[in-house]
Design a protein around this motif. Structure first.
Motif, mmCIF file in Angstrom:
data_model
loop_
_atom_site.group_PDB
_atom_site.id
_atom_site.type_symbol
_atom_site.label_atom_id
_atom_site.label_comp_id
_atom_site.label_asym_id
_atom_site.label_seq_id
_atom_site.Cartn_x
_atom_site.Cartn_y
_atom_site.Cartn_z
ATOM 1 N N SER A 99 0.822 -1.203 0.000
ATOM 2 C CA SER A 99 0.000 0.000 0.000
ATOM 3 C C SER A 99 0.866 1.267 0.000
ATOM 4 O O SER A 99 0.534 2.279 -0.612
ATOM 5 C CB SER A 99 -0.892 -0.037 1.244
ATOM 6 N N TYR A 130 -2.651 15.066 -5.467
ATOM 7 C CA TYR A 130 -1.971 14.148 -4.554
ATOM 8 C C TYR A 130 -0.474 14.350 -4.611
ATOM 9 O O TYR A 130 0.116 14.442 -5.681
ATOM 10 C CB TYR A 130 -2.277 12.704 -4.945
ATOM 11 N N HIS A 134 -0.351 12.807 0.667
ATOM 12 C CA HIS A 134 -1.514 13.607 1.057
ATOM 13 C C HIS A 134 -2.396 13.921 -0.138
ATOM 14 O O HIS A 134 -1.899 14.294 -1.188
ATOM 15 C CB HIS A 134 -1.084 14.955 1.638
ATOM 16 N N VAL A 135 -3.696 13.785 0.076
ATOM 17 C CA VAL A 135 -4.651 14.265 -0.914
ATOM 18 C C VAL A 135 -5.082 15.653 -0.455
ATOM 19 O O VAL A 135 -5.395 15.852 0.715
ATOM 20 C CB VAL A 135 -5.904 13.359 -0.991
ATOM 21 N N HIS A 149 -4.486 12.348 4.758
ATOM 22 C CA HIS A 149 -3.486 11.316 4.494
ATOM 23 C C HIS A 149 -4.096 10.289 3.547
ATOM 24 O O HIS A 149 -5.275 9.974 3.659
ATOM 25 C CB HIS A 149 -3.135 10.547 5.773
ATOM 26 N N ALA A 150 -3.305 9.752 2.641
ATOM 27 C CA ALA A 150 -3.786 8.659 1.792
ATOM 28 C C ALA A 150 -2.575 7.872 1.294
ATOM 29 O O ALA A 150 -1.548 8.463 0.966
ATOM 30 C CB ALA A 150 -4.577 9.209 0.621
ATOM 31 N N LEU A 154 -3.817 4.254 -3.250
ATOM 32 C CA LEU A 154 -5.117 4.874 -3.535
ATOM 33 C C LEU A 154 -5.083 5.606 -4.877
ATOM 34 O O LEU A 154 -6.060 5.611 -5.624
ATOM 35 C CB LEU A 154 -5.478 5.851 -2.410
ATOM 36 N N LEU A 167 -12.113 8.934 -3.675
ATOM 37 C CA LEU A 167 -11.486 9.675 -2.574
ATOM 38 C C LEU A 167 -12.462 9.832 -1.421
ATOM 39 O O LEU A 167 -12.099 9.680 -0.253
ATOM 40 C CB LEU A 167 -11.052 11.075 -3.042
ATOM 41 N N TYR A 170 -12.943 6.511 0.376
ATOM 42 C CA TYR A 170 -11.777 6.181 1.194
ATOM 43 C C TYR A 170 -11.786 7.011 2.486
ATOM 44 O O TYR A 170 -11.621 6.484 3.591
ATOM 45 C CB TYR A 170 -10.475 6.421 0.412
ATOM 46 N N THR A 171 -12.015 8.330 2.328
ATOM 47 C CA THR A 171 -12.022 9.213 3.497
ATOM 48 C C THR A 171 -13.109 8.810 4.483
ATOM 49 O O THR A 171 -12.876 8.750 5.692
ATOM 50 C CB THR A 171 -12.262 10.672 3.040
ATOM 51 N N GLU A 174 -12.093 5.759 6.446
ATOM 52 C CA GLU A 174 -11.079 6.078 7.463
ATOM 53 C C GLU A 174 -11.720 6.774 8.666
ATOM 54 O O GLU A 174 -11.411 6.467 9.818
ATOM 55 C CB GLU A 174 -10.001 6.998 6.874
#
Ligand SMILES: [Zn+2]
Ligand SMILES: [Zn+2]
Length: 300
Positions: A99, A130, A134-135, A149-150, A154, A167, A170-171, A174
Motif C-alpha cells: 500500500s 496528490y 496527502h490528498v 493522508h492517503a 489509492l 477519494l 476512502y475518506t 477512514e
C-alpha cells in the motif's frame, strides 16, 4: 509511544521482520497467494511447499533458509502439513508495504475536478491533487482546502481521474474506522474528546468544534468536526434520505447546499457540545457529552 505498550514484544516483531531473507519469504508467500487469488477462500490460504518457497526466495542454503522460515512461524507464517502460508498478521505486514510503496504507476495526481464548491456565493470548482502521501481538495474560487493522508496505492491502483468519488469513499471509511474507536494505523483503541484549545477559550479558526482522536497505542492524532461524528447517526441518515440524499455520497468537500450544520460548546464543566444539522430547513439538534456520546437529540 504510550505507557503499557508491550515494548519487548514490539521489538521482537520488528527484529523478526527486519531481515531481508525473512521479508523476502513473506513477499514470496504474498506473491504466491496473489498469483492464484481465485483459490483464496476463507481465512486459509493455499500452502506453498517448502521447496517451491525456497526456490521463489532464491536461497540456496536449505539450512539457512529453514532457520529464517522457522523464525516467522507461527506469528507471520503458518506451517501446515503440505507447506507454508501467510497468517493474517503476515499478510497485513506485506499489505502495508504494498500500500505504501506502490510503484507500478505514477502516484502523482494532477489537479482533478471533484465537484462544485459548496460555499454559498462561491462559483468555484473543487480540485483534488496528490503529493507526498496527502490528498488535497481545494477550491479554485475561495479558501476551502482539505488535506488528508492517503496511501500511494489509492492513487496508483484506483482510477481517481474517472472516478473521483473513490477519494470520498476512502475518506469516509477512514473516518468511520476512527470514530468507531479503531486506529487506522495500528487498530489500537482511540480516545475521542473535544480539543483542549476550545476548552481553554482559544478562538477556533472557524466555527467548527475541533475534535481530537488519539490512539492509546501508537499516539496517532487526527481531528474532525463534531458533525462528522453524527454523519451516520440513524436520525441524520434518515433525515438526509427523506430529503433525497444518500449520506454515503455526502463528501466532506461536497455538502449539498440544502444541508447545513452548526456546532458549539454549550458547557465546559462537564463538557457538552451542541450540534444542529439542518436539511431543507428541517433541523435536528444533538447534545453530546465530553466523550462525544449523544446524550440527547430532538427534531423540533
Ligand atoms: Zn469555493
Ligand atoms: Zn494506533
Amino acid at each position: 509511544m504510550t505507557d503499557g505498550r508491550p515494548t519487548s514484544d514490539f521489538d521482537d516483531v520488528c527484529g523478526i521482520v527486519a531481515n531481508e531473507t525473512r521479508f523476502s519469504i513473506l513477499q514470496a508467500l504474498w506473491d504466491a497467494h496473489t498469483e492464484t487469488p481465485a483459490e483464496i477462500e476463507g481465512p486459509e490460504r493455499d500452502p506453498v511447499p517448502f521447496s517451491e518457497l525456497r526456490e521463489r526466495v532464491g536461497v540456496q542454503d536449505s539450512g539457512r533458509f529453514n532457520y529464517h522460515l522457522s523464525e516467522l512461524v507461527p506469528r507471520f507464517v503458518q506451517h501446515r502439513e503440505d507447506g507454508y502460508a501467510l497468517t493474517h498478521t503476515g499478510a497485513r505486514i506485506v499489505g502495508a508495504a504494498v500500500s505504501g510503496v506502490y510503484t507500478e504507476t505514477d502516484t502523482e495526481l494532477d489537479p482533478t475536478a471533484v465537484g462544485d464548491c459548496g460555499v454559498p456565493d462561491c462559483d468555484g470548482t473543487l480540485e483534488a491533487s496528490y503529493e507526498d502521501g496527502h490528498v488535497t481538495v481545494a477550491c479554485d474560487g475561495c479558501d476551502v482546502r482539505i488535506v488528508m493522508h492517503a496511501p500511494p496505492i489509492l492513487i496508483g491502483a484506483h482510477d481517481i481521474e474517472s472516478n473521483p468519488d473513490t477519494l470520498q469513499q476512502y475518506t469516509l471509511s477512514e473516518i468511520q474506522k476512527t470514530i468507531r474507536g479503531f486506529c487506522p494505523l495500528c487498530n489500537g483503541p482511540i480516545d475521542t474528546r473535544v480539543a483542549r484549545a476550545h476548552l481553554d477559550g482559544e478562538a477556533p479558526e472557524d466555527d467548527r468544534v475541533k475534535i481530537t482522536h488519539q490512539c492509546r497505542e501508537c499516539g496517532q492524532v487526527s481531528h474532525t468536526s463534531a458533525v462528522s461524528l453524527l454523519l451516520d447517526h440513524p436520525a441524520v441518515v434518515s433525515l438526509l434520505y427523506e430529503a433525497g440524499y444518500d449520506y454515503r455520497d455526502v463528501a466532506l468537500w461536497r455538502r449539498p447546499d440544502s444541508v447545513e450544520s452548526a456546532e458549539f460548546i454549550v458547557d465546559d464543566d462537564p463538557v457538552q457540545v451542541e450540534v444542529t444539522v439542518t436539511v431543507d430547513d428541517e433541523p435536528l439538534r444533538f447534545l453530546l457529552d465530553g466523550e462525544l456520546q449523544v446524550i440527547e437529540y430532538e427534531r423540533p
